[in-house]
Design a protein around this motif. Structure first.
Motif, PDB file in Angstrom:
ATOM      1  N   UNK A   1       0.846  -1.160   0.000  1.00  0.00           N
ATOM      2  CA  UNK A   1       0.000   0.000   0.000  1.00  0.00           C
ATOM      3  C   UNK A   1       0.896   1.228   0.000  1.00  0.00           C
ATOM      4  N   UNK A   2       0.587   2.182  -0.823  1.00  0.00           N
ATOM      5  CA  UNK A   2       1.339   3.426  -0.897  1.00  0.00           C
ATOM      6  C   UNK A   2       0.809   4.348   0.190  1.00  0.00           C
TER       7      UNK A   2
ATOM      8  N   UNK B   1      -0.730  -1.097  -3.949  1.00  0.00           N
ATOM      9  CA  UNK B   1       0.610  -1.356  -4.476  1.00  0.00           C
ATOM     10  C   UNK B   1       0.583  -2.550  -5.424  1.00  0.00           C
ATOM     11  N   UNK B   2      -0.492  -2.733  -6.124  1.00  0.00           N
ATOM     12  CA  UNK B   2      -0.613  -3.818  -7.089  1.00  0.00           C
ATOM     13  C   UNK B   2       0.488  -3.679  -8.140  1.00  0.00           C
TER      14      UNK B   2
ATOM     15  N   UNK C   1       2.395  -5.082 -13.942  1.00  0.00           N
ATOM     16  CA  UNK C   1       1.879  -6.056 -14.920  1.00  0.00           C
ATOM     17  C   UNK C   1       0.435  -6.487 -14.625  1.00  0.00           C
ATOM     18  N   UNK C   2       0.094  -6.623 -13.354  1.00  0.00           N
ATOM     19  CA  UNK C   2      -1.271  -6.995 -12.995  1.00  0.00           C
ATOM     20  C   UNK C   2      -2.245  -5.858 -13.309  1.00  0.00           C
ATOM     21  N   UNK C   3      -1.818  -4.630 -13.056  1.00  0.00           N
ATOM     22  CA  UNK C   3      -2.665  -3.480 -13.384  1.00  0.00           C
ATOM     23  C   UNK C   3      -2.853  -3.352 -14.889  1.00  0.00           C
ATOM     24  N   UNK C   4      -1.815  -3.652 -15.663  1.00  0.00           N
ATOM     25  CA  UNK C   4      -1.937  -3.629 -17.124  1.00  0.00           C
ATOM     26  C   UNK C   4      -2.909  -4.716 -17.580  1.00  0.00           C
ATOM     27  N   UNK C   5      -2.839  -5.892 -16.961  1.00  0.00           N
ATOM     28  CA  UNK C   5      -3.764  -6.975 -17.310  1.00  0.00           C
ATOM     29  C   UNK C   5      -5.206  -6.565 -17.013  1.00  0.00           C
ATOM     30  N   UNK C   6      -5.431  -5.918 -15.862  1.00  0.00           N
ATOM     31  CA  UNK C   6      -6.775  -5.411 -15.543  1.00  0.00           C
ATOM     32  C   UNK C   6      -7.203  -4.387 -16.593  1.00  0.00           C
TER      33      UNK C   6
ATOM     34  N   UNK D   1      -7.305  -1.410 -12.617  1.00  0.00           N
ATOM     35  CA  UNK D   1      -6.236  -0.956 -13.511  1.00  0.00           C
ATOM     36  C   UNK D   1      -5.666   0.381 -13.051  1.00  0.00           C
ATOM     37  N   UNK D   2      -6.495   1.211 -12.459  1.00  0.00           N
ATOM     38  CA  UNK D   2      -6.046   2.513 -11.955  1.00  0.00           C
ATOM     39  C   UNK D   2      -5.446   2.426 -10.553  1.00  0.00           C
TER      40      UNK D   2
END
Length: 138
Positions: A1-2, A13-14, A17-22, A125-126
Motif C-alpha cells: 500500500x502506498x 501497491x498492485x 503487470x497486474x494493473x496492465x492486465x486489468x 487498472x487505476x
C-alpha cells in the motif's frame, strides 16, 4: 500500500503487470459492453448503466463522513468491498449465459454483470480496489 503521512493511502501497491492486465480486460469488456448495447438496445441500456455505477454506490453510505483524503468512511467499507468483488458480476455473466432460450432473454442481465465487471476492472487498472476495515486501500 502506498502511504504518505499527510494524505494516507491513495492507491494499492498492485504490481504494474497486474494493473496492465486489468486494463486490457477492462478495455476488452468495454468494447463488448458497447457491442451488446448496440446489438440488443431496450433493457440492455439501463442494465449496462446500472452495472457501470454499481461499484461506486457504496460511497453514498459514507458521504459526509470521510475523515481524511483517500479514506473511505468505515461504515461504507463492507458494502464497497462486496460490490467490488469481481467474482460476483462474473458469476452473473456465467449464470445468465446458460439461462434463457434466446440471446434476447439474457442480454440485459448478462450485460449488467459485464458492465459491473468492466467498472471493477477499470478501478483495479487505476490502482483502486478493496479497502481495509478502516477505509484505506489494501
Amino acid at each position: 500500500m502506498v502511504m504518505t503521512e499527510s494524505t494516507g493511502a491513495t492507491r494499492s501497491s498492485t504490481p504494474l503487470p497486474l494493473r496492465v492486465a486489468w486494463g486490457v480486460l477492462a478495455a476488452f469488456l468495454l468494447l463488448w459492453d458497447v457491442f451488446e448495447v448496440v446489438k440488443h438496445m431496450g433493457w440492455v441500456i439501463p442494465g449496462a448503466a446500472l452495472g457501470s455505477v454499481l461499484p461506486f454506490l457504496a460511497r453514498l453510505t459514507g458521504l459526509g463522513r470521510t475523515p481524511e483524503p483517500g479514506r473511505l468512511a468505515p461504515r461504507a467499507v463492507p458494502l464497497h468491498n462486496l460490490l467490488n468483488l469481481a467474482l460476483i458480476p462474473f458469476g452473473i455473466m456465467v449464470l445468465f449465459t446458460f439461462l434463457g432460450d434466446a440471446p434476447e432473454d439474457i442480454a440485459a442481465p448478462f450485460t449488467f454483470g459485464m458492465s459491473w465487471l468492466t467498472s471493477i476492472a477499470f478501478a483495479r487498472a487505476l490502482g483502486f480496489g478493496l479497502r481495509t476495515p478502516e477505509g484505506w486501500q489494501r
